[in-house]
Design an enzyme around this catalytic site. Structure first.
Site, PDB file in Angstrom:
ATOM      1  N   CYS A 276      57.178  56.329  26.478  1.00  0.00           N
ATOM      2  CA  CYS A 276      56.368  57.300  27.210  1.00  0.00           C
ATOM      3  C   CYS A 276      55.241  57.852  26.357  1.00  0.00           C
ATOM      4  O   CYS A 276      55.392  58.056  25.155  1.00  0.00           O
ATOM      5  CB  CYS A 276      57.232  58.470  27.653  1.00  0.00           C
ATOM      6  SG  CYS A 276      58.576  57.981  28.708  1.00  0.00           S
TER       7      CYS A 276
ATOM      8  N   ARG B 153      52.271  50.904  23.428  1.00  0.00           N
ATOM      9  CA  ARG B 153      53.624  51.392  23.141  1.00  0.00           C
ATOM     10  C   ARG B 153      54.653  50.861  24.123  1.00  0.00           C
ATOM     11  O   ARG B 153      55.846  50.975  23.869  1.00  0.00           O
ATOM     12  CB  ARG B 153      53.637  52.926  23.198  1.00  0.00           C
ATOM     13  CG  ARG B 153      52.833  53.564  22.098  1.00  0.00           C
ATOM     14  CD  ARG B 153      52.486  54.993  22.455  1.00  0.00           C
ATOM     15  NE  ARG B 153      53.659  55.774  22.701  1.00  0.00           N
ATOM     16  CZ  ARG B 153      54.008  56.841  22.001  1.00  0.00           C
ATOM     17  NH1 ARG B 153      53.278  57.216  20.989  1.00  0.00           N
ATOM     18  NH2 ARG B 153      55.076  57.525  22.301  1.00  0.00           N
TER      19      ARG B 153
ATOM     20  N   TRP C 281      58.173  55.137  30.400  1.00  0.00           N
ATOM     21  CA  TRP C 281      59.137  54.066  30.111  1.00  0.00           C
ATOM     22  C   TRP C 281      60.465  54.574  30.660  1.00  0.00           C
ATOM     23  O   TRP C 281      61.009  55.560  30.164  1.00  0.00           O
ATOM     24  CB  TRP C 281      59.185  53.833  28.600  1.00  0.00           C
ATOM     25  CG  TRP C 281      60.063  52.702  28.176  1.00  0.00           C
ATOM     26  CD1 TRP C 281      59.755  51.380  28.178  1.00  0.00           C
ATOM     27  CD2 TRP C 281      61.393  52.804  27.635  1.00  0.00           C
ATOM     28  NE1 TRP C 281      60.805  50.653  27.684  1.00  0.00           N
ATOM     29  CE2 TRP C 281      61.819  51.496  27.351  1.00  0.00           C
ATOM     30  CE3 TRP C 281      62.258  53.867  27.378  1.00  0.00           C
ATOM     31  CZ2 TRP C 281      63.076  51.222  26.811  1.00  0.00           C
ATOM     32  CZ3 TRP C 281      63.507  53.602  26.846  1.00  0.00           C
ATOM     33  CH2 TRP C 281      63.899  52.281  26.572  1.00  0.00           C
TER      34      TRP C 281
ATOM     35  N   ASN D  75      57.861  63.655  27.770  1.00  0.00           N
ATOM     36  CA  ASN D  75      58.496  62.588  26.986  1.00  0.00           C
ATOM     37  C   ASN D  75      59.828  63.120  26.475  1.00  0.00           C
ATOM     38  O   ASN D  75      59.909  64.287  26.091  1.00  0.00           O
ATOM     39  CB  ASN D  75      57.660  62.241  25.746  1.00  0.00           C
ATOM     40  CG  ASN D  75      56.416  61.476  26.083  1.00  0.00           C
ATOM     41  OD1 ASN D  75      56.163  61.169  27.240  1.00  0.00           O
ATOM     42  ND2 ASN D  75      55.623  61.177  25.066  1.00  0.00           N
ATOM     43  N   GLY D  76      60.829  62.254  26.405  1.00  0.00           N
ATOM     44  CA  GLY D  76      62.130  62.688  25.885  1.00  0.00           C
ATOM     45  C   GLY D  76      63.184  62.545  26.961  1.00  0.00           C
ATOM     46  O   GLY D  76      62.958  61.897  27.998  1.00  0.00           O
TER      47      GLY D  76
ATOM     48  N   GLU E 168      67.451  39.383  11.350  1.00  0.00           N
ATOM     49  CA  GLU E 168      66.094  39.647  11.821  1.00  0.00           C
ATOM     50  C   GLU E 168      65.579  38.494  12.703  1.00  0.00           C
ATOM     51  O   GLU E 168      64.947  38.719  13.733  1.00  0.00           O
ATOM     52  CB  GLU E 168      65.168  39.891  10.615  1.00  0.00           C
ATOM     53  CG  GLU E 168      63.706  40.115  10.942  1.00  0.00           C
ATOM     54  CD  GLU E 168      63.422  41.277  11.895  1.00  0.00           C
ATOM     55  OE1 GLU E 168      64.331  42.045  12.223  1.00  0.00           O
ATOM     56  OE2 GLU E 168      62.269  41.379  12.339  1.00  0.00           O
TER      57      GLU E 168
ATOM     58  N   LYS F 197      64.452  38.950  16.624  1.00  0.00           N
ATOM     59  CA  LYS F 197      63.117  38.538  17.078  1.00  0.00           C
ATOM     60  C   LYS F 197      63.233  37.586  18.263  1.00  0.00           C
ATOM     61  O   LYS F 197      62.538  37.722  19.257  1.00  0.00           O
ATOM     62  CB  LYS F 197      62.415  37.862  15.901  1.00  0.00           C
ATOM     63  CG  LYS F 197      60.988  38.130  15.718  1.00  0.00           C
ATOM     64  CD  LYS F 197      60.580  39.422  15.037  1.00  0.00           C
ATOM     65  CE  LYS F 197      61.277  40.662  15.485  1.00  0.00           C
ATOM     66  NZ  LYS F 197      60.966  41.836  14.725  1.00  0.00           N
TER      67      LYS F 197
ATOM     68  N   GLU G   2      64.426  39.431  21.498  1.00  0.00           N
ATOM     69  CA  GLU G   2      63.555  40.406  22.145  1.00  0.00           C
ATOM     70  C   GLU G   2      62.353  39.790  22.838  1.00  0.00           C
ATOM     71  O   GLU G   2      61.868  40.361  23.807  1.00  0.00           O
ATOM     72  CB  GLU G   2      63.136  41.529  21.191  1.00  0.00           C
ATOM     73  CG  GLU G   2      62.220  41.149  20.074  1.00  0.00           C
ATOM     74  CD  GLU G   2      61.823  42.369  19.236  1.00  0.00           C
ATOM     75  OE1 GLU G   2      61.769  42.239  18.007  1.00  0.00           O
ATOM     76  OE2 GLU G   2      61.550  43.430  19.802  1.00  0.00           O
TER      77      GLU G   2
ATOM     78  N   HIS H 223      85.895  32.549  11.556  1.00  0.00           N
ATOM     79  CA  HIS H 223      86.941  33.543  11.855  1.00  0.00           C
ATOM     80  C   HIS H 223      86.915  33.962  13.324  1.00  0.00           C
ATOM     81  O   HIS H 223      87.355  35.059  13.654  1.00  0.00           O
ATOM     82  CB  HIS H 223      86.795  34.749  10.929  1.00  0.00           C
ATOM     83  CG  HIS H 223      87.027  34.404   9.496  1.00  0.00           C
ATOM     84  ND1 HIS H 223      88.260  34.051   9.000  1.00  0.00           N
ATOM     85  CD2 HIS H 223      86.168  34.278   8.466  1.00  0.00           C
ATOM     86  CE1 HIS H 223      88.163  33.754   7.714  1.00  0.00           C
ATOM     87  NE2 HIS H 223      86.894  33.878   7.361  1.00  0.00           N
TER      88      HIS H 223
ATOM     89  N   LYS I 209      57.159  50.000  21.952  1.00  0.00           N
ATOM     90  CA  LYS I 209      56.809  49.897  20.529  1.00  0.00           C
ATOM     91  C   LYS I 209      57.362  51.065  19.736  1.00  0.00           C
ATOM     92  O   LYS I 209      57.772  50.914  18.601  1.00  0.00           O
ATOM     93  CB  LYS I 209      55.283  49.829  20.406  1.00  0.00           C
ATOM     94  CG  LYS I 209      54.760  49.658  18.980  1.00  0.00           C
ATOM     95  CD  LYS I 209      55.059  48.272  18.474  1.00  0.00           C
ATOM     96  CE  LYS I 209      54.659  48.050  17.039  1.00  0.00           C
ATOM     97  NZ  LYS I 209      55.422  46.919  16.450  1.00  0.00           N
TER      98      LYS I 209
HETATM   99  C1  F6R Z   1      61.913  44.808  16.668  1.00  0.00           C
HETATM  100  C2  F6R Z   1      61.355  46.141  16.678  1.00  0.00           C
HETATM  101  C3  F6R Z   1      62.287  47.289  16.740  1.00  0.00           C
HETATM  102  C4  F6R Z   1      61.840  48.375  15.747  1.00  0.00           C
HETATM  103  C5  F6R Z   1      62.710  49.624  15.897  1.00  0.00           C
HETATM  104  C6  F6R Z   1      62.345  50.687  14.887  1.00  0.00           C
HETATM  105  O1  F6R Z   1      60.913  43.850  16.593  1.00  0.00           O
HETATM  106  O2  F6R Z   1      60.166  46.302  16.645  1.00  0.00           O
HETATM  107  O3  F6R Z   1      63.591  46.902  16.483  1.00  0.00           O
HETATM  108  O4  F6R Z   1      61.940  47.858  14.457  1.00  0.00           O
HETATM  109  O5  F6R Z   1      62.535  50.147  17.187  1.00  0.00           O
HETATM  110  O6  F6R Z   1      61.022  51.080  15.012  1.00  0.00           O
HETATM  111  P1  F6R Z   1      60.283  51.832  13.840  1.00  0.00           P
HETATM  112  O7  F6R Z   1      60.181  50.900  12.696  1.00  0.00           O
HETATM  113  O8  F6R Z   1      58.949  52.216  14.403  1.00  0.00           O
HETATM  114  O9  F6R Z   1      61.126  53.030  13.497  1.00  0.00           O
END
Ligand code: F6R
Length: 588
Positions: free
Chosen positions: A2, A27, A71, A95-96, A461, A465, A468, A484, A583
């Protein structure tokens, strides 16, 4: 996630609000809206989908208004649930998450009030409308009834030249220039040359009244002064620069992001931090998602090189785990955005329990930076794609620099980091070979990423990736743990990516390769150990330059990021804006 914008001043509000919303688009959101107040009448335009769908709102007349990108948390993404919400002449954007919204709503409904959305936010407008006094006092009284987190901007037909703002655990900044007063949920939405910007602290309120400077109040409504924030007004959404997607552009920027984020902590600006590092006994690393994975890499490097007990925690778990924070703890909060609600709360808890807090963030002046004792910046540059790429590599460069400084403080040594960083460009070129792997992944039922030691963190990681942006189920797994239980899932439709960079552990991980191959899996290898190749059991491989194994995620993440990217576009997904994701995750 948001976003909030608001404006009151001499100009027409609608174009300013729409421009502010466009700056918040990256975002991630699912609906948008603006409200403009003119001659006591509120005009509201809301749409499901993109800000560009609000075109009709551009012609609204009026010099005061608020806007929002939503969002969805409570209630489906729809026009009905989009903000602003209006009740009784009061208009809010929020927001929140209001955690006691259901009880508050029930009380309003018992008084005969009718709600027009399914959101938790609308109740704020109802509560303010029911209060007596001016808009500031009404907002204040309403906020005292709210549990949860909020950044809120409020308009009222009864005070047609005023916006009242309030925040708790959700960021809000105020701007002013000769054209008027602005409010937004983050700095880029208000940043402009010559504009002064101020951040509200937790629990604070602000009054933006046309023709007057902004006024700020603490949690007891006592007037407080504010320091201006120093920010880069030139920083705007970068262009794609010939790339089809921001994600690909940002992966191509990894070499610069890494070299800019390497950091010599013996330099003057870090002298206070260095002093603390010499006395640090424990590291608590708090972060979410990708940043948590870089935190795991710091945990590994700090223990290995500095022999300091270190633990990386998922921030949303840390904050409710009643953590033991021994004297001498440094809490390292890692966050690209510096606005992640769980990371902020975890860092605040560590601080409350006596730890010094070091922020490792990519966004100067972010909430995390402001609440921390020390800052170690990552210099990846603005990251627009929702999936973190270059910011991860930049975090690693900064965190490994930190591990080196911790080691030196204990008269130990870490392997030279610059040597590893200098291999990043070569690794990026080699990583492009994963493009040939795509056909094996398109029909996959799920994908496994395997590794040991630091390669395991890279596996986590790589899996995140892929999930998502390609929406394929996948798991990052310690190579030795598969047998296991989880090996039961492996068959001909589960491609396995094995990551092998530590010669001392190579044979061990290759055992897992034999095991999954024997169950029909196609195996793909990312390695810097030439002895692992050729291997008849491996369908395809990428050979990366050698570096100290602890630093290898800085290189192995590159083919993993590209693999996710190419699979996503081959599946017809927009890798920059994956479904359901945002984001900057400013709610719990
Ligand atoms: C994955 C991704 C998220 C962020 C997470 C933390 O690609 O972007 O997992 O890493 O939401 O976000 P920040 O780093 O902004 O605290």
């Amino acid at each position: 996630m948001c976003g909030i914008v608001g404006y009151v001043g001499e100009e027409r509000a609608a174009p300013i609000l729409l421009e502010g919303l466009q700056r918040l688009e990256y975002r991630g959101y699912d609906s948008a809206g603006i409200a403009v107040l003119r001659e006591g009448q509120l005009a509201v335009v809301r749409r499901k989908g993109r800000v560009k769908g609000l075109g009709a709102a551009r012609s609204l007349e009026g010099e005061i208004g608020v806007g929002h990108t939503r969002w969805a948390t409570h209630g489906a993404p729809s026009e009905r649930n989009a903000h602003p919400h209006v009740y009784g002449g009061v208009c809010i954007v929020h927001n929140g998450i209001i955690e006691n919204a259901a009880a508050l709503r029930a009380a309003c409904e018992a008084r005969g009030e009718v709600f027009s959305s399914d959101t938790d936010s609308e109740v704020i407008a109802h509560l303010i409308a029911a209060e007596k006094g001016d808009l500031l006092h009404a907002t204040y009284s309403a906020c005292r009834k709210l549990a949860g987190s909020y950044a809120v901007a409020v308009l009222s037909a009864a005070e047609p030249d005023t916006i009242v703002c309030a925040r708790r655990a959700s960021p809000l900044v105020v701007g002013c220039d000769e054209r008027g007063l602005y409010v937004a949920s983050d700095i880029p939405a208000v940043a402009a040359a010559g504009r002064k910007v101020y951040a509200l602290a937790d629990g604070e309120f602000a009054v933006l009244r046309k023709g007057s400077p902004p006024r700020f109040f603490d949690g007891a409504l006592k007037a407080v002064g504010k320091q201006e924030i120093v920010y880069d007004a030139a920083e705007d959404i970068p262009a794609k620069g010939g790339f089809r997607h921001y994600m690909k552009k940002e992966i191509s920027e990894v070499p610069e992001a890494v070299s800019r984020s390497l950091c010599d902590l013996s330099k003057g600006e870090f002298s206070d931090l260095c002093e603390v590092l010499c006395h640090t006994q424990y590291l608590h690393i708090v972060a979410c998602g990708t940043a948590y994975h870089s935190g795991l890499c710091l945990q590994y490097a700090a223990q290995k090189f500095a022999r300091i007990p270190a633990e990386a925690f998922i921030a949303s778990e840390y904050r409710y785990s009643d953590p033991i924070v021994p004297p001498g703890t440094l809490a390292v909060a890692v966050s690209q955005s510096g606005e992640t609600a769980d990371t902020l709360a975890a860092a605040a808890l560590a601080k409350e329990r006596g730890a010094k807090v070091l922020a490792v963030t990519n966004v100067p002046c972010s909430s995390l930076e402001r609440m921390s004792d020390f800052v170690l910046p990552t210099r990846a540059g603005r990251e627009i794609a929702v999936a973190a790429t270059k910011s991860f590599n930049a975090q690693l460069a900064a965190l490994y620099s930190l591990a080196g400084a911790l080691a030196r403080g204990r008269e130990r040594a870490a392997p030279p980091l610059a040597a590893a960083a200098s291999c990043v460009r070569e690794a990026l070129a080699a990583a492009e070979q994963v493009r040939g792997w795509i056909p094996y992944f398109l029909g996959a039922r799920s994908v496994f990423f395997l590794g040991r030691g630091a390669d395991y963190f890279a596996a986590l990681e790589g899996s995140l990736k892929l999930k998502e942006i390609s929406y394929l189920p996948s798991e990052g797994y310690p190579a030795g743990e598969l047998k296991h239980g989880t090996l039961a899932l492996v068959d001909g439709r589960t491609p396995v990516v094995a990551i092998v960079t530590d010669p001392a552990l190579a044979d061990k991980t290759m055992n897992a390769v034999h095991e999954v191959y024997a169950r029909g899996a196609a195996v793909f290898l990312i390695t810097s150990v030439p002895a692992c190749l050729p291997c008849a059991e491996v369908t395809a491989s990428v050979l990366l330059p050698k570096c100290a194994p602890a630093y290898s995620p800085m290189l192995t993440s590159l083919p993993l990021q590209l693999l996710a990217y190419y699979v996503a576009i081959a599946r017809g997904n927009d890798p920059d804006k994956p479904r359901n994701l945002a984001k900057s995750v400013t709610v719990e």
